[in-house]
Design a protein around this motif. Structure first.
Motif, PDB file in Angstrom:
ATOM      1  N   GLU A 112      42.374 -37.315 -33.438  1.00 12.97           N
ATOM      2  CA  GLU A 112      42.872 -38.035 -32.263  1.00 12.97           C
ATOM      3  C   GLU A 112      42.320 -37.442 -30.973  1.00 12.97           C
ATOM      4  O   GLU A 112      41.928 -38.168 -30.052  1.00 12.97           O
ATOM      5  CB  GLU A 112      44.409 -37.983 -32.240  1.00 12.97           C
ATOM      6  CG  GLU A 112      45.079 -38.745 -33.367  1.00 12.97           C
ATOM      7  CD  GLU A 112      46.565 -38.431 -33.469  1.00 12.97           C
ATOM      8  OE1 GLU A 112      47.060 -37.613 -32.657  1.00 12.97           O
ATOM      9  OE2 GLU A 112      47.229 -39.001 -34.358  1.00 12.97           O
ATOM     10  N   CYS A 113      42.273 -36.130 -30.914  1.00 17.54           N
ATOM     11  CA  CYS A 113      41.808 -35.470 -29.694  1.00 17.54           C
ATOM     12  C   CYS A 113      40.303 -35.625 -29.511  1.00 17.54           C
ATOM     13  O   CYS A 113      39.819 -35.758 -28.380  1.00 17.54           O
ATOM     14  CB  CYS A 113      42.203 -33.991 -29.716  1.00 17.54           C
ATOM     15  SG  CYS A 113      43.990 -33.727 -29.546  1.00 17.54           S
ATOM     16  N   ALA A 172      39.788 -38.917 -28.122  1.00 20.80           N
ATOM     17  CA  ALA A 172      40.232 -38.980 -26.727  1.00 20.80           C
ATOM     18  C   ALA A 172      39.270 -38.297 -25.774  1.00 20.80           C
ATOM     19  O   ALA A 172      39.283 -38.589 -24.565  1.00 20.80           O
ATOM     20  CB  ALA A 172      41.615 -38.346 -26.602  1.00 20.80           C
ATOM     21  N   ILE A 229      54.536 -33.598 -20.139  1.00 25.46           N
ATOM     22  CA  ILE A 229      53.449 -34.365 -19.537  1.00 25.46           C
ATOM     23  C   ILE A 229      53.701 -34.561 -18.046  1.00 25.46           C
ATOM     24  O   ILE A 229      52.781 -34.761 -17.264  1.00 25.46           O
ATOM     25  CB  ILE A 229      53.255 -35.724 -20.253  1.00 25.46           C
ATOM     26  CG1 ILE A 229      51.950 -36.394 -19.820  1.00 25.46           C
ATOM     27  CG2 ILE A 229      54.452 -36.618 -20.055  1.00 25.46           C
ATOM     28  CD1 ILE A 229      50.699 -35.659 -20.245  1.00 25.46           C
ATOM     29  N   VAL A 262      55.856 -33.917 -23.972  1.00 24.63           N
ATOM     30  CA  VAL A 262      54.584 -34.433 -24.462  1.00 24.63           C
ATOM     31  C   VAL A 262      54.804 -35.138 -25.796  1.00 24.63           C
ATOM     32  O   VAL A 262      55.529 -34.649 -26.658  1.00 24.63           O
ATOM     33  CB  VAL A 262      53.572 -33.285 -24.628  1.00 24.63           C
ATOM     34  CG1 VAL A 262      52.346 -33.744 -25.388  1.00 24.63           C
ATOM     35  CG2 VAL A 262      53.169 -32.728 -23.285  1.00 24.63           C
ATOM     36  N   ASP A 263      54.163 -36.279 -25.966  1.00 19.21           N
ATOM     37  CA  ASP A 263      54.225 -36.983 -27.255  1.00 19.21           C
ATOM     38  C   ASP A 263      53.238 -36.415 -28.261  1.00 19.21           C
ATOM     39  O   ASP A 263      53.522 -36.341 -29.460  1.00 19.21           O
ATOM     40  CB  ASP A 263      53.919 -38.477 -27.057  1.00 19.21           C
ATOM     41  CG  ASP A 263      55.017 -39.198 -26.302  1.00 19.21           C
ATOM     42  OD1 ASP A 263      56.188 -38.786 -26.412  1.00 19.21           O
ATOM     43  OD2 ASP A 263      54.696 -40.163 -25.589  1.00 19.21           O
ATOM     44  N   SER A 264      52.051 -36.038 -27.764  1.00 16.29           N
ATOM     45  CA  SER A 264      50.995 -35.574 -28.660  1.00 16.29           C
ATOM     46  C   SER A 264      49.964 -34.790 -27.862  1.00 16.29           C
ATOM     47  O   SER A 264      49.895 -34.889 -26.623  1.00 16.29           O
ATOM     48  CB  SER A 264      50.302 -36.760 -29.338  1.00 16.29           C
ATOM     49  OG  SER A 264      49.571 -37.510 -28.376  1.00 16.29           O
ATOM     50  N   GLN A 271      47.563 -36.966 -25.820  1.00 15.80           N
ATOM     51  CA  GLN A 271      48.057 -37.372 -24.506  1.00 15.80           C
ATOM     52  C   GLN A 271      47.585 -36.392 -23.425  1.00 15.80           C
ATOM     53  O   GLN A 271      47.196 -36.804 -22.325  1.00 15.80           O
ATOM     54  CB  GLN A 271      49.580 -37.447 -24.543  1.00 15.80           C
ATOM     55  CG  GLN A 271      50.231 -38.036 -23.304  1.00 15.80           C
ATOM     56  CD  GLN A 271      51.746 -38.071 -23.429  1.00 15.80           C
ATOM     57  OE1 GLN A 271      52.342 -37.292 -24.186  1.00 15.80           O
ATOM     58  NE2 GLN A 271      52.376 -38.973 -22.703  1.00 15.80           N
ATOM     59  N   GLU A 304      43.824 -36.897 -22.949  1.00 23.65           N
ATOM     60  CA  GLU A 304      43.590 -38.117 -22.158  1.00 23.65           C
ATOM     61  C   GLU A 304      43.829 -37.874 -20.675  1.00 23.65           C
ATOM     62  O   GLU A 304      43.089 -38.386 -19.825  1.00 23.65           O
ATOM     63  CB  GLU A 304      44.501 -39.235 -22.667  1.00 23.65           C
ATOM     64  CG  GLU A 304      44.094 -39.777 -24.040  1.00 23.65           C
ATOM     65  CD  GLU A 304      45.195 -40.560 -24.707  1.00 23.65           C
ATOM     66  OE1 GLU A 304      46.303 -40.683 -24.113  1.00 23.65           O
ATOM     67  OE2 GLU A 304      44.974 -41.053 -25.847  1.00 23.65           O
ATOM     68  N   ARG A 305      44.852 -37.084 -20.334  1.00 26.02           N
ATOM     69  CA  ARG A 305      45.094 -36.776 -18.925  1.00 26.02           C
ATOM     70  C   ARG A 305      43.941 -35.964 -18.339  1.00 26.02           C
ATOM     71  O   ARG A 305      43.514 -36.197 -17.203  1.00 26.02           O
ATOM     72  CB  ARG A 305      46.411 -36.009 -18.760  1.00 26.02           C
ATOM     73  CG  ARG A 305      46.706 -35.674 -17.308  1.00 26.02           C
ATOM     74  CD  ARG A 305      48.093 -35.118 -17.104  1.00 26.02           C
ATOM     75  NE  ARG A 305      48.272 -33.805 -17.723  1.00 26.02           N
ATOM     76  CZ  ARG A 305      49.396 -33.090 -17.629  1.00 26.02           C
ATOM     77  NH1 ARG A 305      50.439 -33.586 -16.966  1.00 26.02           N
ATOM     78  NH2 ARG A 305      49.494 -31.916 -18.201  1.00 26.02           N
TER      79      ARG A 305
END
Length: 281
Positions: free
Chosen positions: A37-38, A41, A234, A240-242, A245, A248-249
């Motif tokens: 996922e990262c 991202a 976040i 934080v959800d993940s 996330q 992405e920021r």
């Protein structure tokens, strides 16, 4: 100032419990899913701590080796293992982390107070770990928790020469209680003190210092480390959800600064690693 931006994700760490933060990736399956996922991202490198079956910090060599292999098979990320472990891990076990054959390892340049604990990195241990990394072809990321660590880095490079691949990458870890503050002024001072051998640097802001450090690093052309090892919100009061996330920021902030995330292959070039997975030996 380069337009390329290395985003390192530190997804787990050794301080937060799974009970307190169920979304923390502590199993191998969770870590691999997080890495994918990262990477999607915008991350180019992953900084890895592992846990045991009870979700406690571990330096088990078999688990470390399996983790490196799984991450290489599932992603093109540079795989960096922590040699810090938890603050309670003995020095001899921390040296054995390199037996898992990561691309990179963290190498902290001095002892520092760490909240109520002490993160021990005596000079003989630093020298032994660095020489072992040179012998194994593992590229260190030199972790700087205080300005004195910058001076120690200059001393180490002067005594033992350059890392495998010839590039020197450092990471300022800021905002740890007992280390340098997570402020723009502290980062400016740290960057100004870096020895000329340094070819790239990133910065990590712990907790509330995450955003100030991120913006200060981008303003000076530095790179970023983000992740749930370092911050669990976040925004103020919002968990934080993940890890993705947080990546992405960082990507969004980078775009504002006209910086483009590096791929794993570009991260390898930055660090002086070979083009494919594995160490520089």
């Amino acid at each position: 100032m380069s337009s390329a931006l290395l985003i390192t994700v530190a997804p787990t760490g050794a301080e937060t419990s799974k009970t307190d933060c169920p979304q923390l990736p502590t199993t191998l399956a969770e870590l691999v899913a997080t890495a994918r996922e990262c990477e999607a991202a915008g991350a180019g490198m992953i900084h890895v701590h592992i846990r045991d079956d009870d979700h406690r910090p571990s330096l088990d060599l078999s688990r470390l080796t399996d983790t490196v292999q799984a991450l290489h098979e599932a992603t093109d990320l540079v795989v960096q293992l922590s040699t810090g472990g938890s603050v309670h891990d003995p020095l001899d076990q921390r040296l054995k982390v390199l037996d898992a054959a990561p691309d990179s390892c963290s190498l902290t340049m001095g002892t520092t107070n760490f909240g109520d604990d002490v993160f021990s990195n005596p000079w003989p241990f630093i020298c032994e770990l660095y020489q072992l990394a040179q012998d194994r072809g593992v590229v260190p990321e030199f972790e700087l928790f205080d300005l004195g660590h910058v001076t120690a880095l200059e001393r180490l490079l002067g005594k033992y020469g350059l890392p495998p691949g010839g590039n020197v990458h450092v990471d300022f870890v800021m905002g740890v209680p007992g280390g340098m503050p997570g402020t723009a002024a502290a980062l400016v001072a740290g960057v100004a003190a870096l020895p000329p051998e340094v070819t790239s640097w990133s910065a990590t802001g712990i907790g509330r210092s995450t955003l100030p450090v991120m913006l200060a690093s981008l303003a000076q052309g530095g790179h970023l480390r983000v992740g749930m090892e370092d911050v669990l919100t976040i925004s103020r009061g919002v968990p934080v959800d993940s890890n993705a996330q947080l990546v992405e920021r960082a990507v969004t902030a980078g775009r504002v600064a006209q910086r483009v995330p590096m791929s794993g292959a570009e991260a390898r070039a930055l660090l002086g690693l070979p083009e494919t997975g594995g160490s520089a030996a």
